[in-house]
Design a protein around this motif. Structure first.
Motif, PDB file in Angstrom:
ATOM      1  N   THR A   1     -23.436  57.969  28.935  1.00 17.84           N
ATOM      2  CA  THR A   1     -22.714  57.012  29.769  1.00 17.84           C
ATOM      3  C   THR A   1     -21.724  57.807  30.604  1.00 17.84           C
ATOM      4  O   THR A   1     -20.817  58.449  30.059  1.00 17.84           O
ATOM      5  CB  THR A   1     -21.989  55.957  28.900  1.00 17.84           C
ATOM      6  OG1 THR A   1     -22.978  55.139  28.271  1.00 17.84           O
ATOM      7  CG2 THR A   1     -21.068  55.080  29.733  1.00 17.84           C
ATOM      8  N   GLY A   2     -21.928  57.790  31.914  1.00 19.27           N
ATOM      9  CA  GLY A   2     -21.013  58.492  32.801  1.00 19.27           C
ATOM     10  C   GLY A   2     -19.769  57.662  33.045  1.00 19.27           C
ATOM     11  O   GLY A   2     -19.818  56.425  33.029  1.00 19.27           O
TER      12      GLY A   2
ATOM     13  N   GLY B   1     -14.792  53.654  36.613  1.00 20.16           N
ATOM     14  CA  GLY B   1     -16.185  53.384  36.937  1.00 20.16           C
ATOM     15  C   GLY B   1     -17.067  53.838  35.793  1.00 20.16           C
ATOM     16  O   GLY B   1     -16.817  54.890  35.196  1.00 20.16           O
ATOM     17  N   ILE B   2     -18.094  53.028  35.484  1.00 17.77           N
ATOM     18  CA  ILE B   2     -18.998  53.343  34.375  1.00 17.77           C
ATOM     19  C   ILE B   2     -20.445  53.296  34.850  1.00 17.77           C
ATOM     20  O   ILE B   2     -20.879  52.325  35.469  1.00 17.77           O
ATOM     21  CB  ILE B   2     -18.812  52.341  33.210  1.00 17.77           C
ATOM     22  CG1 ILE B   2     -17.421  52.463  32.600  1.00 17.77           C
ATOM     23  CG2 ILE B   2     -19.895  52.519  32.144  1.00 17.77           C
ATOM     24  CD1 ILE B   2     -17.168  53.752  31.819  1.00 17.77           C
TER      25      ILE B   2
ATOM     26  N   ALA C   1     -21.662  61.440  35.653  1.00 21.82           N
ATOM     27  CA  ALA C   1     -20.249  61.310  36.006  1.00 21.82           C
ATOM     28  C   ALA C   1     -20.098  61.058  37.504  1.00 21.82           C
ATOM     29  O   ALA C   1     -19.263  60.249  37.924  1.00 21.82           O
ATOM     30  CB  ALA C   1     -19.483  62.569  35.587  1.00 21.82           C
ATOM     31  N   ALA C   2     -20.911  61.725  38.324  1.00 17.62           N
ATOM     32  CA  ALA C   2     -20.875  61.499  39.778  1.00 17.62           C
ATOM     33  C   ALA C   2     -21.260  60.062  40.098  1.00 17.62           C
ATOM     34  O   ALA C   2     -20.651  59.415  40.962  1.00 17.62           O
ATOM     35  CB  ALA C   2     -21.808  62.474  40.494  1.00 17.62           C
ATOM     36  N   ASP C   3     -22.271  59.531  39.394  1.00 18.54           N
ATOM     37  CA  ASP C   3     -22.660  58.137  39.597  1.00 18.54           C
ATOM     38  C   ASP C   3     -21.511  57.198  39.241  1.00 18.54           C
ATOM     39  O   ASP C   3     -21.261  56.210  39.939  1.00 18.54           O
ATOM     40  CB  ASP C   3     -23.892  57.793  38.770  1.00 18.54           C
ATOM     41  CG  ASP C   3     -25.170  58.423  39.311  1.00 18.54           C
ATOM     42  OD1 ASP C   3     -25.155  58.951  40.447  1.00 18.54           O
ATOM     43  OD2 ASP C   3     -26.193  58.385  38.600  1.00 18.54           O
ATOM     44  N   ALA C   4     -20.806  57.487  38.148  1.00 22.54           N
ATOM     45  CA  ALA C   4     -19.673  56.653  37.744  1.00 22.54           C
ATOM     46  C   ALA C   4     -18.559  56.713  38.787  1.00 22.54           C
ATOM     47  O   ALA C   4     -17.937  55.696  39.110  1.00 22.54           O
ATOM     48  CB  ALA C   4     -19.159  57.087  36.375  1.00 22.54           C
TER      49      ALA C   4
ATOM     50  N   ALA D   1     -26.295  48.796  26.415  1.00 20.39           N
ATOM     51  CA  ALA D   1     -25.202  49.747  26.661  1.00 20.39           C
ATOM     52  C   ALA D   1     -24.232  49.178  27.694  1.00 20.39           C
ATOM     53  O   ALA D   1     -23.012  49.271  27.551  1.00 20.39           O
ATOM     54  CB  ALA D   1     -25.767  51.090  27.133  1.00 20.39           C
ATOM     55  N   ARG D   2     -24.785  48.578  28.721  1.00 20.11           N
ATOM     56  CA  ARG D   2     -23.985  47.959  29.771  1.00 20.11           C
ATOM     57  C   ARG D   2     -23.141  46.817  29.204  1.00 20.11           C
ATOM     58  O   ARG D   2     -21.958  46.702  29.484  1.00 20.11           O
ATOM     59  CB  ARG D   2     -24.945  47.457  30.857  1.00 20.11           C
ATOM     60  CG  ARG D   2     -24.306  47.017  32.088  1.00 20.11           C
ATOM     61  CD  ARG D   2     -25.422  46.635  33.094  1.00 20.11           C
ATOM     62  NE  ARG D   2     -24.812  45.898  34.145  1.00 20.11           N
ATOM     63  CZ  ARG D   2     -24.437  44.639  34.074  1.00 20.11           C
ATOM     64  NH1 ARG D   2     -24.648  43.943  32.988  1.00 20.11           N
ATOM     65  NH2 ARG D   2     -23.843  44.057  35.079  1.00 20.11           N
ATOM     66  N   GLY D   3     -23.767  45.977  28.394  1.00 26.70           N
ATOM     67  CA  GLY D   3     -23.043  44.866  27.771  1.00 26.70           C
ATOM     68  C   GLY D   3     -21.920  45.348  26.878  1.00 26.70           C
ATOM     69  O   GLY D   3     -20.827  44.770  26.854  1.00 26.70           O
ATOM     70  N   THR D   4     -22.172  46.420  26.144  1.00 29.89           N
ATOM     71  CA  THR D   4     -21.149  47.009  25.279  1.00 29.89           C
ATOM     72  C   THR D   4     -19.943  47.455  26.108  1.00 29.89           C
ATOM     73  O   THR D   4     -18.790  47.199  25.741  1.00 29.89           O
ATOM     74  CB  THR D   4     -21.743  48.203  24.500  1.00 29.89           C
ATOM     75  OG1 THR D   4     -22.786  47.715  23.659  1.00 29.89           O
ATOM     76  CG2 THR D   4     -20.692  48.915  23.672  1.00 29.89           C
ATOM     77  N   ALA D   5     -20.207  48.107  27.224  1.00 32.82           N
ATOM     78  CA  ALA D   5     -19.122  48.578  28.097  1.00 32.82           C
ATOM     79  C   ALA D   5     -18.319  47.399  28.657  1.00 32.82           C
ATOM     80  O   ALA D   5     -17.088  47.435  28.688  1.00 32.82           O
ATOM     81  CB  ALA D   5     -19.699  49.421  29.230  1.00 32.82           C
TER      82      ALA D   5
END
Length: 180
Positions: free
Chosen positions: A13-14, A5-6, A139-142, A83-87
């Protein structure tokens, strides 16, 4: 099978990894990729490298990420989208299928309240996964994103107007990853 999860961000970035080979998802690892520098292109490269390393180390079978949300600050929204697109590109280049979930759907799935705050998400993730302490908020969100995907795989997440979307594509303890 593992789910990565990201929770994307241009500065932090979590990430969180869950094992879903058992009926109850099991915590594997979580942490944050913390980028350095002011140049956005370099920070995006650090995010790509960090996620690539996570995929190499953990070998996830699936990848889950938060969908873009509307922001009052256009510049922040654009950086988040990059950042999202990179991931997503990193996961796709490594052959890992990508699923996306709306922030409201993630909060609803984890806390029962689509308007929950970060503290509530941290508390629920700590309780549901039986962690000794609360992971850092990103990290919790991820982990919440990975848990939402685990539930969606079992049909436990309601696919409402803010439902998840799937795109085709091919350790223990949390830590910060700081690219060199």
């Amino acid at each position: 099978m593992l789910i990565l999860g990201i929770d994307p961000g241009s500065r932090i970035t979590g990430w969180g990894v869950l094992d879903v080979t058992t009926p109850k998802p099991r915590y594997v690892a979580s942490g944050c990729i913390r980028t350095r520098g002011e140049d956005l292109a370099q920070r995006l490269a650090q995010i790509y490298a960090g996620i690539g390393e996570l995929i190499a180390v953990h070998g996830p079978g699936e990848f889950a990420i938060e969908q873009v949300f509307l922001s009052k600050n256009a510049d922040s929204a654009l950086k988040l989208g990059q950042a999202r697109g990179t991931a997503i590109v990193c996961a796709a280049n490594h052959g890992v299928p990508v699923s996306e979930y709306a922030a409201r759907q993630i909060k609803q799935a984890v806390t029962g309240n689509g308007g929950a705050d970060k503290g509530q998400v941290q508390q629920m993730i700590t309780a549901v996964l039986g962690l000794d302490g609360a992971p850092q908020a990103d990290a919790a969100d991820a982990l919440a994103i990975a848990l939402t995907h685990a539930h969606a795989r079992l049909g436990l997440v309601q696919q409402g107007s803010y439902g998840g979307r799937r795109r085709a594509g091919r350790g223990s303890g949390w830590r910060d990853y700081r690219p060199s």
